[in-house]
Design a protein around this motif. Structure first.
Motif, PDB file in Angstrom:
ATOM      1  N   TYR A   1       0.493  -1.516   0.244  1.00 18.15           N
ATOM      2  CA  TYR A   1      -0.125   0.296   0.181  1.00 18.15           C
ATOM      3  C   TYR A   1       1.242   1.598   0.086  1.00 18.15           C
ATOM      4  O   TYR A   1       1.861   1.416   0.194  1.00 18.15           O
ATOM      5  N   ARG A   2       0.614   2.303  -0.523  1.00 16.38           N
ATOM      6  CA  ARG A   2       0.997   3.740  -0.247  1.00 16.38           C
ATOM      7  C   ARG A   2       0.342   4.491   0.664  1.00 16.38           C
ATOM      8  O   ARG A   2      -1.270   5.160   0.427  1.00 16.38           O
ATOM      9  N   VAL A   3       0.991   5.563   1.216  1.00 20.13           N
ATOM     10  CA  VAL A   3       0.335   6.032   2.849  1.00 20.13           C
ATOM     11  C   VAL A   3       0.852   7.364   2.917  1.00 20.13           C
ATOM     12  O   VAL A   3       1.498   6.999   2.559  1.00 20.13           O
ATOM     13  N   VAL A   4       0.329   8.522   2.702  1.00 25.84           N
ATOM     14  CA  VAL A   4       0.442   9.987   3.728  1.00 25.84           C
ATOM     15  C   VAL A   4       0.324  10.134   4.598  1.00 25.84           C
ATOM     16  O   VAL A   4      -1.154   9.849   4.984  1.00 25.84           O
ATOM     17  N   ALA A   5       1.170  10.228   5.204  1.00 25.17           N
ATOM     18  CA  ALA A   5       0.805   9.975   6.604  1.00 25.17           C
ATOM     19  C   ALA A   5       1.872  11.594   7.344  1.00 25.17           C
ATOM     20  O   ALA A   5       2.878  11.733   6.969  1.00 25.17           O
ATOM     21  N   PRO A   6       1.960  12.066   8.573  1.00 28.68           N
ATOM     22  CA  PRO A   6       2.640  13.138   9.013  1.00 28.68           C
ATOM     23  C   PRO A   6       4.538  12.245   9.126  1.00 28.68           C
ATOM     24  O   PRO A   6       4.457  11.304   9.294  1.00 28.68           O
ATOM     25  N   LEU A   7       4.877  12.997   8.753  1.00 28.90           N
ATOM     26  CA  LEU A   7       6.785  12.548   9.090  1.00 28.90           C
ATOM     27  C   LEU A   7       7.277  12.581  10.030  1.00 28.90           C
ATOM     28  O   LEU A   7       6.610  13.310  10.729  1.00 28.90           O
ATOM     29  N   ALA A   8       7.766  11.083  10.018  1.00 30.31           N
ATOM     30  CA  ALA A   8       8.163  11.141  11.488  1.00 30.31           C
ATOM     31  C   ALA A   8       9.174   9.782  10.798  1.00 30.31           C
ATOM     32  O   ALA A   8       9.603   9.251   9.597  1.00 30.31           O
TER      33      ALA A   8
ATOM     34  N   GLU B   1       5.675   3.089   2.333  1.00 34.47           N
ATOM     35  CA  GLU B   1       5.225   2.152   1.575  1.00 34.47           C
ATOM     36  C   GLU B   1       4.740   1.205   3.058  1.00 34.47           C
ATOM     37  O   GLU B   1       5.320   0.967   3.840  1.00 34.47           O
ATOM     38  N   ALA B   2       3.485   0.626   2.991  1.00 39.03           N
ATOM     39  CA  ALA B   2       2.965  -0.200   4.157  1.00 39.03           C
ATOM     40  C   ALA B   2       2.403  -1.520   3.496  1.00 39.03           C
ATOM     41  O   ALA B   2       1.852  -2.069   2.235  1.00 39.03           O
ATOM     42  N   THR B   3       2.823  -2.587   4.045  1.00 43.24           N
ATOM     43  CA  THR B   3       3.173  -4.407   3.622  1.00 43.24           C
ATOM     44  C   THR B   3       2.526  -4.725   4.420  1.00 43.24           C
ATOM     45  O   THR B   3       2.953  -5.516   5.703  1.00 43.24           O
ATOM     46  N   PRO B   4       1.312  -4.849   4.792  1.00 41.93           N
ATOM     47  CA  PRO B   4       0.415  -5.926   5.812  1.00 41.93           C
ATOM     48  C   PRO B   4       0.934  -7.747   5.347  1.00 41.93           C
ATOM     49  O   PRO B   4       0.419  -8.464   4.710  1.00 41.93           O
ATOM     50  N   LEU B   5       0.944  -8.244   6.073  1.00 36.03           N
ATOM     51  CA  LEU B   5       1.784  -9.582   6.249  1.00 36.03           C
ATOM     52  C   LEU B   5       0.275 -10.139   7.465  1.00 36.03           C
ATOM     53  O   LEU B   5       0.571 -11.439   6.896  1.00 36.03           O
ATOM     54  N   THR B   6      -0.850  -9.494   7.055  1.00 37.46           N
ATOM     55  CA  THR B   6      -1.573 -10.466   8.086  1.00 37.46           C
ATOM     56  C   THR B   6      -2.935  -9.362   7.563  1.00 37.46           C
ATOM     57  O   THR B   6      -2.677  -8.189   7.428  1.00 37.46           O
ATOM     58  N   GLY B   7      -4.007 -10.156   7.752  1.00 45.17           N
ATOM     59  CA  GLY B   7      -5.625  -8.846   7.611  1.00 45.17           C
ATOM     60  C   GLY B   7      -6.954  -8.821   8.034  1.00 45.17           C
ATOM     61  O   GLY B   7      -7.764  -8.812   7.178  1.00 45.17           O
TER      62      GLY B   7
END
Length: 299
Positions: free
Chosen positions: A145-152, A225-231
């Motif tokens: 997934y692509r995600v836009v969120a505050p920078l950390a 980038e977010a990669t879920p290993l579970t659902g």
């Protein structure tokens, strides 16, 4: 029968039930219309078509990424439901595409939340449903997934259940983002029936795992980038909140916001960006990538 229907169908007014009875809208197992005076008997099956809700058309098109005799892969826009349910029947990917493409047996092989955009796979005919749906059930599909969120700075996030797992080996994309660091977020997520928000259970054994990588930085925002290993339900959204950087435009986390169903102004900045899997019929490795933009990043 009329008294039972008024009691059972509490969301429909008694006046509307009377109108539906007069129109023969309630039928029994044999298809014969039921009268309001028909005696009610326990274990009786009653069938009817409910009134469709008034729906505001979603003002974004569905993009076609791929189609063959077995599958259709589309770019689902934000705010479009995957399947008809609740207030979203005609404005669902399945109903719109069945009508537009003349595919009456079209069915989703998996689901995307209404507020999430990106790659959605559907089967074209009933005979292909099982192999592709089972592919998702057996977790043979790799999704990112692509995600836009505050920078950390992911290297120094102190949250419980977060660990740095080292280099991803894919480098930077642009800006000041560090693409070589990956964190893994683990928690126990439950979704209670009838409650809109999912929740994490402190101290419980993890049942949800997401790997998160910062791809790029721009001002006070980051592209991840977010990669879920579970659902688990809302897993990515909860795990970004756990990191202290809730996803831009999220109406559920950290607070549940009252948003009108026809308000399309602030889309959740979460996109199902890429899907990879070995085709269950041919064994061919297949990859599909979204062409949609995330408005907080690409405009």
């Amino acid at each position: 029968m009329r008294d039972f229907l008024v009691w059972k169908l509490s969301r429909i007014t008694p006046q509307r039930i009377d109108e539906m009875l007069a129109d023969g809208r309630f039928v029994g197992s044999d298809g014969a219309p039921l009268a309001g005076s028909t005696p009610f008997e326990p274990q009786t099956f009653v069938f009817f078509h409910r009134d469709l809700p008034q729906e505001t058309p979603v003002p974004f098109p569905v993009g076609i990424l791929h189609v063959d005799e077995r599958i259709l892969v589309v770019d689902k826009p934000h705010f479009l439901s995957s399947i008809p349910r609740g207030q979203h029947v005609l404005q669902s990917a399945v109903v719109l595409l069945r009508t537009a493409l003349g595919m009456p047996e079209l069915t989703v092989a998996h689901r995307l939340d209404r507020v999430t955009s990106g790659v959605l796979l559907l089967t074209c005919q009933r005979r292909w449903r099982r192999p592709y749906q089972e592919m998702f059930e057996r977790r043979q599909v790799r999704k990112s997934y692509r995600v836009v969120a505050p920078l950390a700075d992911l290297r120094s996030v102190p949250a419980e259940g977060v660990c740095r797992i080292g280099a991803a080996g894919r480098g930077r994309v642009d800006g000041a983002g560090r693409g070589d660091d990956v964190v893994e977020v683990r928690s126990h997520i439950v979704k209670d029936r009838g409650v809109l928000q999912a929740r994490e259970v402190p101290g419980a054994a993890p049942n949800a795992v997401t790997r998160i990588r910062l791809l790029a930085a721009r001002g006070d925002l980051g592209l991840y980038e977010a990669t879920p290993l579970t659902g688990r339900t809302h897993q990515i959204r909860l795990h970004f909140w756990r990191l202290g950087i809730p996803i831009v435009g999220d109406p559920f986390y950290p607070r549940l916001l009252e948003t009108a169903v026809d308000d399309f102004s602030s889309p959740l900045q979460l996109q199902a960006h890429e899907m990879r899997f070995p085709d269950p019929v041919t064994g061919q490795e297949r990859t599909f990538t979204s062409r949609l933009a995330l408005s907080a990043w690409d405009t």
